[in-house]
Design a protein around this motif. Structure first.
Motif, PDB file in Angstrom:
ATOM      1  N   CYS A 276      77.332 111.526  55.621  1.00 58.00           N
ATOM      2  CA  CYS A 276      78.532 112.365  55.630  1.00 58.00           C
ATOM      3  C   CYS A 276      79.132 112.472  54.225  1.00 58.00           C
ATOM      4  N   GLU A 277      78.992 111.402  53.433  1.00 56.55           N
ATOM      5  CA  GLU A 277      79.442 111.449  52.043  1.00 56.55           C
ATOM      6  C   GLU A 277      78.562 112.380  51.206  1.00 56.55           C
ATOM      7  N   VAL A 278      77.256 112.300  51.422  1.00 54.58           N
ATOM      8  CA  VAL A 278      76.302 113.096  50.654  1.00 54.58           C
ATOM      9  C   VAL A 278      76.405 114.576  51.005  1.00 54.58           C
ATOM     10  N   ALA A 279      76.676 114.872  52.253  1.00 51.58           N
ATOM     11  CA  ALA A 279      76.678 116.264  52.727  1.00 51.58           C
ATOM     12  C   ALA A 279      77.794 117.080  52.088  1.00 51.58           C
ATOM     13  N   ASP A 280      77.543 118.377  51.959  1.00 51.59           N
ATOM     14  CA  ASP A 280      78.562 119.294  51.475  1.00 51.59           C
ATOM     15  C   ASP A 280      79.478 119.754  52.609  1.00 51.59           C
ATOM     16  N   LEU A 281      78.962 119.699  53.824  1.00 55.88           N
ATOM     17  CA  LEU A 281      79.726 120.116  54.996  1.00 55.88           C
ATOM     18  C   LEU A 281      79.232 119.326  56.198  1.00 55.88           C
ATOM     19  N   VAL A 282      80.149 118.929  57.073  1.00 58.32           N
ATOM     20  CA  VAL A 282      79.795 118.212  58.297  1.00 58.32           C
ATOM     21  C   VAL A 282      80.216 119.067  59.497  1.00 58.32           C
ATOM     22  N   LEU A 283      79.267 119.327  60.384  1.00 54.59           N
ATOM     23  CA  LEU A 283      79.557 120.058  61.617  1.00 54.59           C
ATOM     24  C   LEU A 283      79.752 119.061  62.751  1.00 54.59           C
ATOM     25  N   ALA A 284      80.796 119.238  63.534  1.00 57.86           N
ATOM     26  CA  ALA A 284      81.055 118.381  64.695  1.00 57.86           C
ATOM     27  C   ALA A 284      80.935 119.219  65.963  1.00 57.86           C
ATOM     28  N   ASN A 285      80.406 118.613  67.022  1.00 57.56           N
ATOM     29  CA  ASN A 285      80.223 119.367  68.264  1.00 57.56           C
ATOM     30  C   ASN A 285      81.446 119.300  69.171  1.00 57.56           C
ATOM     31  N   SER A 286      82.499 118.575  68.761  1.00 57.19           N
ATOM     32  CA  SER A 286      83.736 118.545  69.542  1.00 57.19           C
ATOM     33  C   SER A 286      84.857 118.037  68.651  1.00 57.19           C
ATOM     34  N   HIS A 287      86.082 118.285  69.072  1.00 52.95           N
ATOM     35  CA  HIS A 287      87.230 117.754  68.339  1.00 52.95           C
ATOM     36  C   HIS A 287      87.270 116.228  68.453  1.00 52.95           C
ATOM     37  N   PHE A 288      86.741 115.704  69.547  1.00 54.19           N
ATOM     38  CA  PHE A 288      86.658 114.256  69.706  1.00 54.19           C
ATOM     39  C   PHE A 288      85.798 113.645  68.604  1.00 54.19           C
ATOM     40  N   ILE A 289      84.635 114.234  68.327  1.00 53.12           N
ATOM     41  CA  ILE A 289      83.771 113.716  67.275  1.00 53.12           C
ATOM     42  C   ILE A 289      84.404 113.931  65.905  1.00 53.12           C
TER      43      ILE A 289
ATOM     44  N   ASP B 215      78.721 132.433  69.901  1.00 53.94           N
ATOM     45  CA  ASP B 215      80.000 132.085  69.277  1.00 53.94           C
ATOM     46  C   ASP B 215      79.854 130.840  68.408  1.00 53.94           C
ATOM     47  N   VAL B 216      79.038 129.878  68.867  1.00 55.05           N
ATOM     48  CA  VAL B 216      78.767 128.680  68.056  1.00 55.05           C
ATOM     49  C   VAL B 216      78.096 129.083  66.746  1.00 55.05           C
ATOM     50  N   ALA B 217      77.139 129.992  66.817  1.00 53.02           N
ATOM     51  CA  ALA B 217      76.446 130.458  65.611  1.00 53.02           C
ATOM     52  C   ALA B 217      77.408 131.159  64.663  1.00 53.02           C
ATOM     53  N   THR B 218      78.307 131.978  65.208  1.00 52.02           N
ATOM     54  CA  THR B 218      79.283 132.675  64.367  1.00 52.02           C
ATOM     55  C   THR B 218      80.158 131.690  63.610  1.00 52.02           C
ATOM     56  N   ARG B 219      80.660 130.663  64.306  1.00 51.09           N
ATOM     57  CA  ARG B 219      81.496 129.657  63.638  1.00 51.09           C
ATOM     58  C   ARG B 219      80.702 128.911  62.576  1.00 51.09           C
ATOM     59  N   THR B 220      79.429 128.649  62.864  1.00 54.61           N
ATOM     60  CA  THR B 220      78.583 127.925  61.920  1.00 54.61           C
ATOM     61  C   THR B 220      78.388 128.719  60.635  1.00 54.61           C
ATOM     62  N   VAL B 221      78.013 129.986  60.755  1.00 51.77           N
ATOM     63  CA  VAL B 221      77.744 130.814  59.580  1.00 51.77           C
ATOM     64  C   VAL B 221      79.014 131.017  58.763  1.00 51.77           C
ATOM     65  N   ARG B 222      80.142 131.182  59.416  1.00 44.53           N
ATOM     66  CA  ARG B 222      81.409 131.322  58.686  1.00 44.53           C
ATOM     67  C   ARG B 222      81.695 130.086  57.845  1.00 44.53           C
ATOM     68  N   ALA B 223      81.406 128.914  58.390  1.00 39.98           N
ATOM     69  CA  ALA B 223      81.619 127.675  57.641  1.00 39.98           C
ATOM     70  C   ALA B 223      80.673 127.599  56.449  1.00 39.98           C
ATOM     71  N   TRP B 224      79.423 128.036  56.641  1.00 38.24           N
ATOM     72  CA  TRP B 224      78.443 127.993  55.556  1.00 38.24           C
ATOM     73  C   TRP B 224      78.831 128.903  54.399  1.00 38.24           C
ATOM     74  N   GLU B 225      79.439 130.030  54.699  1.00 40.59           N
ATOM     75  CA  GLU B 225      79.725 131.018  53.664  1.00 40.59           C
ATOM     76  C   GLU B 225      80.701 130.517  52.613  1.00 40.59           C
ATOM     77  N   HIS B 226      81.407 129.437  52.921  1.00 41.67           N
ATOM     78  CA  HIS B 226      82.350 128.876  51.949  1.00 41.67           C
ATOM     79  C   HIS B 226      81.700 127.854  51.031  1.00 41.67           C
ATOM     80  N   LEU B 227      80.443 127.494  51.310  1.00 41.50           N
ATOM     81  CA  LEU B 227      79.759 126.533  50.457  1.00 41.50           C
ATOM     82  C   LEU B 227      79.312 127.201  49.161  1.00 41.50           C
ATOM     83  N   ALA B 228      79.278 126.421  48.084  1.00 41.26           N
ATOM     84  CA  ALA B 228      78.810 126.928  46.799  1.00 41.26           C
ATOM     85  C   ALA B 228      77.438 126.381  46.507  1.00 41.26           C
TER      86      ALA B 228
END
Length: 396
Positions: free
Chosen positions: A152-165, A375-388
Motif C-alpha cells: 500500500c505504501e509502494v502503490a500510487d493508488l489503492v482500490l478498496a471493495n467497500s467502505h469497511f475495507i 459502474d465499478v469500472a467507471t469509478r475505477t477508470v476515473r480514479a486512474w485518470e488522476h494518476l501521473a
C-alpha cells in the motif's frame, strides 16, 4: 489505455472470491474501452494463454523450484515466476500504461515491475490480514500483514471493495485516505438466473415438501459455517422438515461433519463441495433461505449472488455485509457468532414465506441498480485518470 493485471488466480481455474472479482472487473474494464492483459498463477489451468470477454489471460506455471516450507514462502516463489511472465508480456505488448495488482499475493512482482518500468501501480485490496485475524495473527499472518502495509505504501493508488475495507486500511496500515478509492463490487445478475426445473433440482437435496437452507462459501472459520451447524438443532425443533446444504470446500469439512454427528443432526446436514456456473445458480434458486454467518467479511460476494437470484439472505452484521444487505429491506441482519439469533431468523423466514419472498424481490431490485460491474469500472477508470506517469502526464 493498456493495463497489465496481476491476479494470481483467475477463472476458469478454481479459486476464491478474489479470482471471480478479478475476472468480472477486467471484463467490465474492457467494455469501458480499456485493453487488459492478465498474468496469473492459476491453480489448475493447463492452458498457456487464452482470451475471454476481450481479456487476454496468460498463465504462469504454479510449480515452484522447491517446496516443503510454508505456503507463504511458496507465494514469494510464485511471484518470481509471475514476474518472469510479466516481463515477457511487457516486451510483447510494447509496455503498459498502468499495473493493477490484486491483493498481497502479487505484491513482490508488482513492486518489481513498477521499479523496472516506472509505470503507475494500483493495488486492489479485498481484505486485510489484521482484520481477518482479529488482531491475533500468527507468525505467517504477521508477515502477510507487513506485506499488505508495504505494498500500500509502494502503490500510487489503492482500490478498496467497500467502505469497511477503506476504514481498515486507514486504521490498520495508516494508508492516507486520499490514496484510497472505494470502487465497490458488482454482480452479473444474468449469471444467477436459471432455466432449470427447480422443483426437480431441489430433490437432489431434500424431499419435495421439505425446506432448504443453504450456505455458500469456503468452509473456513472466518465464514462461520460452524455457527450455522450450531443453529441447526434449534431450527429443527420448530421446523423439523428442513435440510441444510453447504456448498463449498475447506479445512473445516471434517470438523463440521463431526460437529453435526455430535449434535445428532448429521442426517439433516449435507456438504456437497464446490459448485459453479449453472449448478450454483440453480442451487441459489432452490434454497428457501441463504445463511451467511461470517465472522469477518470485507464485502460479501455470496450475498450479491443470492440477492441477484432473488433469495432472502440472513447475514452477519459485520464488515462489508452491512453495506450489502440492508436489514429489514433486502435481508435480515444478525450479530456474528450468535447461533441463537441465526436460528431465530431462519425460523422466522421459513415460517413466513411471503415475507421471505418480499425480501428476495427487494434484494433483486437493489442489485439491478446499485451493484453493476460497469459502474465499478467507471469509478475505477476515473480514479486512474488522476494518476501521473513518469513523464508527468496522466494515465490515458
Amino acid at each position: 489505455m493498456k493495463v497489465l493485471c496481476l491476479a494470481t488466480e483467475y477463472p476458469p481455474a478454481r479459486g476464491y472470491g478474489l479470482g471471480r472479482y478479478a475476472r468480472e472487473h477486467c471484463a467490465a474494464l474492457v467494455r469501458h474501452g480499456v485493453a487488459v492483459d492478465v498474468a496469473c498463477n492459476n491453480w489448475d489451468s493447463e492452458v498457456d494463454a487464452y482470451r475471454e470477454d476481450g481479456v487476454s489471460v496468460h498463465n504462469a506455471p504454479l510449480a515452484v523450484p522447491f517446496s516443503g516450507h510454508t505456503w507463504v514462502a511458496d507465494v514469494l516463489q510464485h511471484n518470481v515466476v509471475l514476474l518472469g511472465r510479466c516481463l515477457e508480456m511487457m516486451r510483447a505488448a510494447g509496455g503498459y500504461n498502468l499495473i493493477l495488482a490484486h491483493d498481497w499475493l502479487a505484491a513482490a512482482a508488482a513492486a518489481a515491475l513498477k521499479a523496472l518500468h516506472r509505470v503507475p501501480l494500483v493495488v486492489a485490496m479485498h481484505d486485510t490480514q489484521r482484520g481477518k485475524t482479529a488482531g491475533q495473527p500468527d507468525e505467517n499472518e504477521q508477515y502477510i500483514a507487513r506485506v499488505e502495509e508495504w505494498i500500500c505504501e509502494v502503490a500510487d493508488l489503492v482500490l478498496a471493495n467497500s467502505h469497511f475495507i477503506e476504514r481498515e486500511l486507514i486504521q490498520a496500515y495508516q494508508v492516507p485516505p486520499e490514496k484510497i478509492t472505494v470502487v465497490g463490487c458488482g454482480v452479473r445478475s444474468e449469471d444467477f438466473q436459471t432455466s432449470a426445473d427447480i422443483e426437480v433440482f431441489r430433490t437432489l437435496f431434500c424431499a419435495r415438501r421439505e425446506r432448504l437452507v443453504g450456505f455458500v462459501g469456503r468452509l473456513a472459520r472466518v465464514k462461520g459455517p460452524d455457527v450455522l451447524v450450531q443453529a441447526v438443532p434449534a431450527i429443527l425443533s420448530v421446523c423439523p422438515d428442513t435440510q441444510f446444504v453447504f456448498a463449498g470446500d475447506g479445512s473445516m469439512r471434517d470438523g463440521l461433519l463431526r460437529q453435526a454427528r455430535e449434535a445428532g443432526v448429521a442426517e439433516r446436514v449435507r456438504l456437497v463441495g464446490h459448485l459453479t456456473g449453472d449448478v450454483l445458480a440453480a442451487f441459489y434458486h432452490a434454497c428457501d433461505v441463504i445463511a451467511i454467518p461470517s465472522l469477518y467479511e470485507p464485502f460479501g460476494m455470496v450475498a450479491l449472488e443470492a440477492m441477484a437470484a432473488g433469495r432472502p439472505v440472513i447475514a452477519s452484521a459485520t464488515g462489508g455485509l452491512k453495506e450489502t444487505v440492508l436489514a429489514g429491506a433486502t435481508g435480515v441482519a444478525i450479530p456474528p457468532r450468535d447461533p441463537r439469533a441465526l436460528a431465530s431468523a431462519v425460523v422466522q423466514l421459513l415460517m413466513n414465506p411471503q415475507a421471505a419472498a418480499s425480501l428476495g424481490r427487494q434484494a433483486q431490485e437493489r442489485i439491478a441498480t446499485e451493484f453493476r460491474w460497469d459502474d465499478v469500472a467507471t469509478r475505477t477508470v476515473r480514479a486512474w485518470e488522476h494518476l501521473a506517469t513518469a513523464d508527468g502526464q496522466g494515465v490515458r
